[in-house]
Design an enzyme around this catalytic site. Structure first.
Site, mmCIF file in Angstrom:
data_model
loop_
_atom_site.group_PDB
_atom_site.id
_atom_site.type_symbol
_atom_site.label_atom_id
_atom_site.label_comp_id
_atom_site.label_asym_id
_atom_site.label_seq_id
_atom_site.Cartn_x
_atom_site.Cartn_y
_atom_site.Cartn_z
ATOM 1 C CE1 TYR B 113 -4.101 -1.480 -0.371
ATOM 2 C CE2 TYR B 113 -3.413 -2.912 1.420
ATOM 3 C CZ TYR B 113 -4.288 -2.615 0.399
ATOM 4 O OH TYR B 113 -5.343 -3.439 0.129
ATOM 5 C CD GLU B 206 2.185 -29.520 11.288
ATOM 6 O OE1 GLU B 206 2.767 -30.580 11.551
ATOM 7 O OE2 GLU B 206 1.356 -29.416 10.390
ATOM 8 C CG ASP B 258 -0.355 -32.813 12.135
ATOM 9 O OD1 ASP B 258 -0.513 -32.932 13.371
ATOM 10 O OD2 ASP B 258 -1.036 -32.062 11.417
#
Lengths: 516, 372
Positions: B113, B206, B258
């Site tokens: 921006y 995680e 995981d």
């Protein structure tokens, strides 16, 4: 002779009105939607023809009014169709016949006109009468002072008008004709075609002012954008190559000419004494014999010879009235306001003894709208709205502007419109519905030449534009970014003044201009 | 609160950082001067930097990570297709220099921006992000050093005293175990000095859910650990943070993910970096250990599984071609995944009760990691 008189009985046993009554499908009155559309265009075309033949700038007013039925407003229903013009008006003596009799106006003469013999208008009257049992009302004035009002119906068996009422009312100072007709129609289903018709008509009649009020009461106004009328078409005699057996039979029946030699010279296009003499030698027919003595077989023999004799002079085209560049361009500009337009008008040519001229207009960009090639087809200034795919003009446009578009640098989905106009003393419609042109090789050739010509001009325009665009893009990009780089590098390096980049920017812009 | 805290020499670190900043700013300034002098001598400005194309990303056996090869790319204002990106790059260098001199920071989105205030147009934020990566390559410096940060999502918790260095907070201290949701790893935290800690290890995990579970179960005190939530693939700030914690506090780093191929790769990126950041250094912890969940743990602990998808198999075969996966646990576990065709999540341990993962699995895996 026995054969001839037998034939005569066959042809006069059924009145033309009755013939059309029985075959109204052929003339475009097959269902209420199509009938409303056809009636509208036939009357509008009669009006345009009338104005143009008297060199009057047409002002035409059309209104479709549903007749209110409080019980049932579903389609199809009864509509009043009103078409008014500022044409020359019709001689009050002839007016009832003009609308109440299916007749062969100028029997042996040919001219370029939208309708042949004004039959379409009578068909509309006939259709109205059949579907509503109501008479038609005609107002006409040839001097603008007195309007003759006729209320009439057609006696179908006798093929004659029956005048129910006749009045004279004060005119408003302008000549013209108004037809008020009641008919069963389906405005809902006809709507798209009717609107297309007016829009496409406006494209080739920019000299006309058309006001159309549709069945919902919405007004569509197509203003006049040029005051130039096309040169009026002239009547011409038929060319021997295009004359058929039935025409010859009628001609012989009506003629006062004492010899075949005179008959040929007096009634055919560009046939003089020498041509006639040579022709009868070729046909092995005695040119001194009386036309009335010809047998059925003799007529067939003569007509066949007329078709195969190659030394008739080609038809000349002074009888044709092409739109011309100015009018076509005015129509294109006012209806499509394109970024680029060009027009190709081919020299006159002929097929089967009928002269014709092909005019093609091309419009690119502006209001044309992208999405591929749009084709507007016209024959004798009539928009052809149905069966585009079967039309020879479509085949030509598809071959060149779509299948070979790369050759003309036409981008995909180009905002491209092509306008094809074929004018002729006889337009080779493939069917009676006047909707598409048959693939006559002569016409195909001229269409191809004309379409090629406008596409070549488009290619020139596009390539000029693309190199102009590229230069402009380069200019814009460098004029925008180089100063920004200069400013940021100044701020980043903590220098006080901008680097001296202006000379290189100037040099770059000049160089890119030069490369163009 | 344990009192035996390690003390770091933060004054030296600050000096290093200041020196580094001066050096980065001078690199930026040099870039500006080069462009300025190009223009002044009627040459189109040209910028060279190492190519980040796939062909130029090579595996470096020494550092055990991906680095850039010797190919360079050139952006030149004489090319109409490149003048815009030269402008963007020049502007970004100027903007980064401003940020650094004003001690302000900015997010990737902010940069996008901010460009609009200077008439520099980007088509979209990805274009702006890619120019930021270009500038990283030009000066071989991570954007975080230029005070440009991504949106933060990862968090840290544990007994670590820090001292802020960001303007307005200089000298303020905080202990990262005083807020039970953890602390966002943002510009202020990643630039803070580490004052002291009682921790003996770092555990990167995680998922936010497990991060919270670890805090609730007091893993930080039971195991003397600093816990970090990587929130999926660890962001660069987080990897930089891990690297600093490891290097400055000399703490081992353990990773829990995981039990799937993506989890394995999350661990690998912490260990040896990503191809996307091949132009940058200082983001890896080569000695970090992946605790699990390994594919082989699934059978061992009888964990509930989910069948592997086609995408999972595709990813496995991609990783099989990666030089970093050619040996050890990395290679072995990929094979097991292919064999069992199943995966599982960290939450699978809840089958044995909410604390099973902390009480049973974690100590066993930590023990196992010692021998790796």
């Amino acid at each position: 002779m026995a054969l001839l008189s037998k034939n005569k009985t066959t042809f006069s046993g059924i009145s033309p009105s009755e013939f059309f009554y029985r075959n109204r499908d052929l003339a475009g009155f097959s269902n209420p939607a199509k009938a409303l559309y056809t009636a509208t265009r036939e009357l509008v075309e009669n009006s345009l023809d009338a104005c143009e033949s008297s060199e009057i700038l047409p002002s035409i007013y059309v209104r479709m009014t549903p007749i209110v039925d409080h019980l049932d407003n579903s389609e199809p229903r009864t509509y009043q169709l009103k078409v008014s013009d500022n044409g020359p008006g019709i001689d009050p003596v002839k007016a009832p016949d003009a609308f109440g009799r299916v007749f062969y106006g100028s029997k042996y003469k040919l001219r370029q006109a939208r309708g042949m013999f004004g039959m379409g208008g009578t068909m509309a009257v006939l259709y109205g009468q059949i579907t509503t049992s109501k008479p038609v009302v005609i107002y006409t004035s040839t001097d603008g002072k007195k309007f003759h009002k006729f209320t009439l119906r057609i006696d179908i068996q006798k093929n004659a008008p029956v005048i129910i009422n006749k009045e004279i009312i004060e005119g408003k100072g302008s000549t013209g004709t108004t037809v008020e007709l009641l008919l069963t129609g389906d405005a809902f289903r006809a709507s798209t075609k009717v609107h297309d018709y007016f829009l496409e008509s406006a494209l080739v009649t920019p000299y006309a002012e058309i006001t159309f009020i549709d069945a919902q009461g919405k007004m569509f106004y197509y203003p006049r954008s040029t005051n130039t009328l096309p040169k009026p078409s002239e009547e011409t005699q038929p060319h021997p190559h295009g004359f058929d057996f039935e025409g010859m039979r009628r001609l012989i029946e009506d003629t006062g000419d004492k010899s075949l030699h005179k008959l040929l010279m007096n009634n055919f296009h560009r046939v003089g004494a020498t041509t006639s003499t040579n022709f009868f030698k070729f046909a092995k027919i005695d040119h001194t014999s009386s036309p009335k003595d010809l047998s059925y077989e003799n007529i067939v023999q003569m007509v066949d010879a007329m078709h195969s004799y190659e030394s008739f002079l080609p038809p000349d085209s002074h009888c044709l009235s092409p739109l011309g560049k100015d009018i076509l361009n005015a129509g294109i500009m006012s209806e499509l306001s394109p970024e680029f337009s060009t027009i190709a008008i081919r020299p006159p040519s002929a097929y089967s003894g009928f002269p014709f001229i092909v005019e093609v207009g091309l419009a690119y960009g502006g209001n044309v709208g992208s999405g591929g090639v749009k084709l507007f087809r016209y024959a004798n200034r009539i928009p052809l709205l149905y069966d585009e795919g079967s039309d020879i003009a479509w085949q030509v446009v598809k071959d060149l502007a779509i299948d070979k578009k790369r050759a003309y640098k036409i981008p995909d989905n180009a905002p491209l419109a092509l306008i094809t106009h074929v004018c002729s003393t006889k337009v080779p419609f493939k069917t009676a519905g006047k909707e598409f042109l048959a693939d006559r090789p002569e016409i195909e050739r001229e269409l191809k030449n004309a379409v090629r010509e406008v596409l070549r001009k488009l290619r020139l325009h596009l390539s000029r534009k693309s190199s102009e665009d590229a230069v402009k893009r380069r200019r814009d990009i460098y004029s925008k970014y180089l100063p920004l780089i200069a400013e940021f590098s100044k701020d980043l390096s903590g220098k006080k003044d901008l680097p001296n980049f202006q000379p290189m920017l100037k040099a770059y812009l000049e160089e890119s201009e030069g490369n163009n | 609160m344990p009192k035996s805290k390690k003390q770091t020499k933060h004054s030296k670190r600050q000096n290093d950082i200041e020196e580094q900043k001066v050096q980065i700013r001078s690199q930026l300034k040099q870039l500006g001067e080069k462009i300025y002098s190009d223009l002044n001598s009627q040459r189109f400005p040209t910028i060279h930097f190492p190519s980040r194309s796939v062909r130029n990303i090579v595996y470096d056996k020494k550092t055990k990570q991906y680095i850039l090869g010797s190919n360079t790319v050139t952006r030149t204002a004489s090319n109409i297709k490149q003048i815009r990106s030269v402008t963007q790059l020049t502007w970004l260098a100027f903007f980064a220099n401003e940020l650094m001199s004003n001690k302000k920071s900015s997010t990737l989105r902010d940069v996008y921006y901010s460009s609009q205030a200077y008439a520099v147009d980007y088509t979209d934020q990805p274009e702006s992000d890619s120019i930021i990566t270009d500038l990283e390559s030009v000066i071989s410096t991570a954007r975080e050093r230029l005070n440009i940060y991504p949106e933060e999502r990862s968090a840290i918790f544990g007994d670590l005293d820090i001292e802020y260095t960001v303007p307005g907070y200089e000298g303020n201290r905080a202990n990262l175990s005083s807020h039970p949701d953890g602390y966002l790893i943002g510009p202020s935290l990643s630039t803070a000095d580490f004052v002291g800690t009682s921790a003996e290890m770092i555990i990167a995990i995680e998922k936010g859910g497990l991060f919270n579970r670890f805090i609730e179960e007091k893993v930080h005190s039971k195991y003397k650990a600093i816990i970090i939530d990587t929130a999926g693939q660890a962001p660069r700030t987080t990897r930089y943070m891990l690297k600093r914690l490891h290097k400055e506090l000399n703490l081992p780093v353990y990773i829990m993910t995981d039990g799937d191929v993506y989890g394995e790769h999350i661990a690998m990126v912490i260990v040896s970096g990503s191809a996307g950041a091949a132009h940058l250094r200082d983001l890896t912890v080569p000695s970090a250990k992946w605790l699990g969940i390994w594919a082989s743990d699934i059978a061992k602990y009888k964990l509930p599984t989910i069948p592997m998808t086609e995408m999972d198999f595709k990813r496995v075969s991609e990783l099989k071609r990666d030089p970093r996966y050619q040996k050890g646990v990395w290679n072995k576990e990929l094979d097991v995944f292919l064999e069992i065709k199943a995966k599982c999540e960290l939450e699978a341990f809840s089958k044995y009760g909410l604390t099973a993962i902390v009480d049973k699995y974690l100590p066993e895996k930590l023990e196992q990691a010692k021998s790796m």
